[in-house]
Design a protein around this motif. Structure first.
Motif, PDB file in Angstrom:
ATOM      1  N   GLY A 159     158.041 -16.939   4.087  1.00 12.12           N
ATOM      2  CA  GLY A 159     158.678 -18.349   3.550  1.00 12.12           C
ATOM      3  C   GLY A 159     159.132 -19.063   4.807  1.00 12.12           C
ATOM      4  O   GLY A 159     159.538 -20.068   4.900  1.00 12.12           O
ATOM      5  N   THR A 160     158.433 -18.710   6.213  1.00 14.54           N
ATOM      6  CA  THR A 160     158.549 -19.552   7.237  1.00 14.54           C
ATOM      7  C   THR A 160     157.214 -20.110   7.479  1.00 14.54           C
ATOM      8  O   THR A 160     156.481 -19.904   7.009  1.00 14.54           O
ATOM      9  N   ASP A 161     157.514 -21.158   8.443  1.00  9.23           N
ATOM     10  CA  ASP A 161     156.458 -22.059   9.032  1.00  9.23           C
ATOM     11  C   ASP A 161     156.443 -21.925  10.471  1.00  9.23           C
ATOM     12  O   ASP A 161     157.115 -22.747  11.212  1.00  9.23           O
ATOM     13  N   GLU A 162     156.004 -21.017  10.888  1.00  6.72           N
ATOM     14  CA  GLU A 162     156.041 -20.686  12.401  1.00  6.72           C
ATOM     15  C   GLU A 162     154.928 -21.115  13.280  1.00  6.72           C
ATOM     16  O   GLU A 162     153.911 -20.924  13.032  1.00  6.72           O
ATOM     17  N   ALA A 163     155.363 -22.046  14.242  1.00  2.68           N
ATOM     18  CA  ALA A 163     154.646 -22.449  15.224  1.00  2.68           C
ATOM     19  C   ALA A 163     154.454 -21.653  16.359  1.00  2.68           C
ATOM     20  O   ALA A 163     155.256 -20.909  16.833  1.00  2.68           O
ATOM     21  N   PHE A 164     152.948 -21.306  16.737  1.00  2.00           N
ATOM     22  CA  PHE A 164     152.613 -20.276  17.655  1.00  2.00           C
ATOM     23  C   PHE A 164     151.674 -20.754  18.625  1.00  2.00           C
ATOM     24  O   PHE A 164     150.648 -20.801  18.586  1.00  2.00           O
ATOM     25  N   PRO A 165     152.508 -21.176  19.826  1.00  2.00           N
ATOM     26  CA  PRO A 165     151.667 -21.897  20.966  1.00  2.00           C
ATOM     27  C   PRO A 165     150.896 -20.908  21.663  1.00  2.00           C
ATOM     28  O   PRO A 165     151.330 -19.734  21.729  1.00  2.00           O
ATOM     29  N   LEU A 166     149.914 -21.317  22.505  1.00  2.00           N
ATOM     30  CA  LEU A 166     149.291 -20.468  23.578  1.00  2.00           C
ATOM     31  C   LEU A 166     149.997 -20.506  24.932  1.00  2.00           C
ATOM     32  O   LEU A 166     150.851 -21.594  25.021  1.00  2.00           O
ATOM     33  N   PHE A 167     150.302 -19.491  25.397  1.00  2.00           N
ATOM     34  CA  PHE A 167     150.630 -19.390  26.742  1.00  2.00           C
ATOM     35  C   PHE A 167     149.833 -19.180  27.806  1.00  2.00           C
ATOM     36  O   PHE A 167     149.057 -18.021  27.658  1.00  2.00           O
ATOM     37  N   GLY A 168     149.693 -19.857  29.020  1.00  2.00           N
ATOM     38  CA  GLY A 168     148.854 -19.578  29.996  1.00  2.00           C
ATOM     39  C   GLY A 168     149.497 -18.779  30.901  1.00  2.00           C
ATOM     40  O   GLY A 168     150.674 -18.409  30.995  1.00  2.00           O
ATOM     41  N   ARG A 169     148.651 -18.085  32.027  1.00  2.11           N
ATOM     42  CA  ARG A 169     149.098 -17.372  33.009  1.00  2.11           C
ATOM     43  C   ARG A 169     149.896 -18.366  33.811  1.00  2.11           C
ATOM     44  O   ARG A 169     149.471 -19.398  34.235  1.00  2.11           O
ATOM     45  N   ILE A 170     151.105 -17.812  34.252  1.00  2.00           N
ATOM     46  CA  ILE A 170     151.740 -18.654  35.599  1.00  2.00           C
ATOM     47  C   ILE A 170     151.991 -18.061  36.768  1.00  2.00           C
ATOM     48  O   ILE A 170     152.262 -16.597  36.703  1.00  2.00           O
ATOM     49  N   GLY A 171     151.646 -18.401  37.837  1.00  2.00           N
ATOM     50  CA  GLY A 171     151.558 -17.890  38.991  1.00  2.00           C
ATOM     51  C   GLY A 171     152.907 -18.171  39.602  1.00  2.00           C
ATOM     52  O   GLY A 171     153.587 -18.880  39.428  1.00  2.00           O
ATOM     53  N   ALA A 172     153.017 -17.026  40.950  1.00  2.00           N
ATOM     54  CA  ALA A 172     154.206 -17.224  41.659  1.00  2.00           C
ATOM     55  C   ALA A 172     154.425 -18.372  42.151  1.00  2.00           C
ATOM     56  O   ALA A 172     155.585 -19.041  42.813  1.00  2.00           O
ATOM     57  N   ASP A 173     153.298 -19.413  42.479  1.00  2.00           N
ATOM     58  CA  ASP A 173     153.628 -20.532  43.044  1.00  2.00           C
ATOM     59  C   ASP A 173     154.497 -21.599  42.170  1.00  2.00           C
ATOM     60  O   ASP A 173     154.942 -22.818  42.619  1.00  2.00           O
ATOM     61  N   LEU A 204     148.007 -10.729  23.042  1.00  2.00           N
ATOM     62  CA  LEU A 204     146.635 -11.285  23.219  1.00  2.00           C
ATOM     63  C   LEU A 204     146.299 -12.599  22.614  1.00  2.00           C
ATOM     64  O   LEU A 204     145.800 -13.465  23.298  1.00  2.00           O
ATOM     65  N   ALA A 205     146.794 -12.887  21.445  1.00  2.00           N
ATOM     66  CA  ALA A 205     146.623 -14.081  20.830  1.00  2.00           C
ATOM     67  C   ALA A 205     147.429 -15.208  21.457  1.00  2.00           C
ATOM     68  O   ALA A 205     146.832 -16.422  21.714  1.00  2.00           O
ATOM     69  N   ALA A 206     148.743 -15.089  21.898  1.00  2.00           N
ATOM     70  CA  ALA A 206     149.281 -15.888  22.700  1.00  2.00           C
ATOM     71  C   ALA A 206     148.758 -16.301  23.968  1.00  2.00           C
ATOM     72  O   ALA A 206     148.839 -17.716  24.565  1.00  2.00           O
ATOM     73  N   ARG A 207     148.107 -15.536  24.337  1.00  2.00           N
ATOM     74  CA  ARG A 207     147.115 -15.445  25.903  1.00  2.00           C
ATOM     75  C   ARG A 207     145.909 -16.275  25.590  1.00  2.00           C
ATOM     76  O   ARG A 207     145.325 -16.571  26.661  1.00  2.00           O
ATOM     77  N   GLY A 208     145.278 -16.066  24.481  1.00  2.00           N
ATOM     78  CA  GLY A 208     144.034 -16.793  24.165  1.00  2.00           C
ATOM     79  C   GLY A 208     142.828 -15.905  24.123  1.00  2.00           C
ATOM     80  O   GLY A 208     141.810 -16.102  24.150  1.00  2.00           O
ATOM     81  N   TYR A 209     143.113 -14.441  24.078  1.00  2.00           N
ATOM     82  CA  TYR A 209     142.055 -13.737  24.108  1.00  2.00           C
ATOM     83  C   TYR A 209     141.311 -13.416  22.967  1.00  2.00           C
ATOM     84  O   TYR A 209     140.171 -13.381  22.766  1.00  2.00           O
ATOM     85  N   ILE A 210     142.334 -13.640  21.622  1.00  2.00           N
ATOM     86  CA  ILE A 210     142.001 -13.856  20.365  1.00  2.00           C
ATOM     87  C   ILE A 210     142.521 -14.911  19.474  1.00  2.00           C
ATOM     88  O   ILE A 210     143.280 -15.477  20.122  1.00  2.00           O
ATOM     89  N   GLY A 211     141.972 -15.213  18.510  1.00  2.00           N
ATOM     90  CA  GLY A 211     142.312 -16.557  17.693  1.00  2.00           C
ATOM     91  C   GLY A 211     143.914 -16.151  17.287  1.00  2.00           C
ATOM     92  O   GLY A 211     144.035 -15.220  16.500  1.00  2.00           O
ATOM     93  N   ARG A 212     144.632 -17.275  17.313  1.00  2.00           N
ATOM     94  CA  ARG A 212     145.883 -16.906  16.510  1.00  2.00           C
ATOM     95  C   ARG A 212     145.951 -16.994  15.188  1.00  2.00           C
ATOM     96  O   ARG A 212     146.736 -15.883  14.717  1.00  2.00           O
ATOM     97  N   ASP A 213     145.018 -17.457  14.467  1.00  2.00           N
ATOM     98  CA  ASP A 213     144.794 -17.320  12.946  1.00  2.00           C
ATOM     99  C   ASP A 213     144.522 -15.928  12.658  1.00  2.00           C
ATOM    100  O   ASP A 213     144.722 -15.387  11.553  1.00  2.00           O
ATOM    101  N   GLU A 214     143.689 -15.207  13.553  1.00  2.00           N
ATOM    102  CA  GLU A 214     143.227 -13.792  13.133  1.00  2.00           C
ATOM    103  C   GLU A 214     144.378 -12.910  13.147  1.00  2.00           C
ATOM    104  O   GLU A 214     144.298 -11.860  12.363  1.00  2.00           O
TER     105      GLU A 214
END
Length: 298
Positions: free
Chosen positions: A9-23, A104-114
């Motif tokens: 019964g939730t409506d959870e938004a699930f964003p993509l997260f990129g890789r963040i470097g030390a810079d 993997l879905a959060a990082r974009g390796y597979i689809g989030r809907d999958e």
């Protein structure tokens, strides 16, 4: 961002997260990883609830490790899966597959809907990771004691190639009772595989009991040093401490690195934390609601 309607019964938004470097600066990196881990936990518990199966306790203990590695430490991305010099990660505790898929879905390796297809007929998202189904999965795992031997072979191949790529493997602590791991530990130390990193998710609990009550591993650090490994002990939920530890790979000693990541099963959810019953217990809709409330206030 796309809302994902779940049976809880939730409506959870699930964003993509990129890789963040030390810079980006240390504070930005840690904030990014903390938010990614919080978001992954929120989605993971919904995935397990909707599927009616999973290993949520051990998934929550290992999520900070997976997030730190995939979103900051490792030289790998969805665009680099065909690159020979990418880093490798093998999840030997393959029963935590839902956590791996969610990262993997959060990082974009597979689809989030999958994620909604987890353990469904004909889904790529099996109850244990399958190399033949998902390109980002380096090895099919599930039978305990298999991942580390595969990782040792992967690291030997990199050494023969004179490659700088690193191999990471995440094990459960109950899994260390398997004899195949100790043959692999001995081989890795003897071969001085300095670009191999084994991380144990040391949550102290296995299926049905404390690890110490089943077959005590201690003195674990001393044993691994005797097998020729550089050993580090760290809070497995502290992203900064994990980053600092992984920055030491390859070790100056020329030895493989063993990281004892002290974690809590079910972290950080109150009713689940450090409870052996949550090894493969499925959360109810009310459990999901409480967890989402607690994670939302984190």
């Amino acid at each position: 961002m796309t809302g994902v309607q779940t049976k809880a019964g939730t409506d959870e938004a699930f964003p993509l997260f990129g890789r963040i470097g030390a810079d980006a600066g240390r504070e930005a990196v840690l904030a990014h990883l903390a938010e990614a881990a919080r978001t992954v936990r929120r989605r993971d518990i919904q995935v397990v609830h909707d599927a009616g199966q999973g290993h949520i306790g051990g998934e929550f203990s290992v999520i900070d490790l997976l997030v730190t590695l995939y979103m900051h430490v490792m030289n790998v991305s969805p665009e680099l899966l065909d690159a020979p010099e990418r880093d490798r990660l093998i999840l030997s505790k393959g029963h935590a597959a839902a956590a791996l898929y969610t990262v993997l879905a959060a990082r974009g390796y597979i689809g989030r809907d999958e994620l909604k297809t987890f353990v469904q007929p004909l889904s790529r998202l099996n109850g244990h990771p399958a190399r033949t189904k998902i390109d980002a999965v380096e090895a099919s795992t599930g039978p305990l004691g298999h991942g580390l031997p595969i990782a040792v072979g992967t690291a030997v191949a990199a050494k023969l190639d004179r490659s700088e790529r690193r191999t990471f493997v995440i094990l459960g602590d109950g899994e260390l009772q398997e004899g195949s791991n100790w043959e692999a530990f001995m081989t890795a130390g003897n071969q001085r595989l300095d670009r191999l990193v084994a991380v144990v998710d040391r949550n102290r609990l296995q299926q049905g009991a404390d690890v110490a009550q089943t077959n005590d591993l201690e003195p674990l650090a001393d044993k691994l040093r005797a097998f020729g490994w550089d050993v580090h002990e760290v809070d497995g939920h502290d992203h900064g401490a994990l980053i600092d530890t992984f920055a030491g790979v390859p070790a100056l000693s020329g030895r493989p690195t063993f990281v004892i990541a002290h974690t809590d099963k079910g972290y950080p959810v109150s009713y689940m934390r450090d409870q052996v019953s949550w090894h493969h217990k499925v959360p109810t809709a009310e459990h999901v609601r409480i967890a989402l409330d607690e994670l939302g206030n984190q």
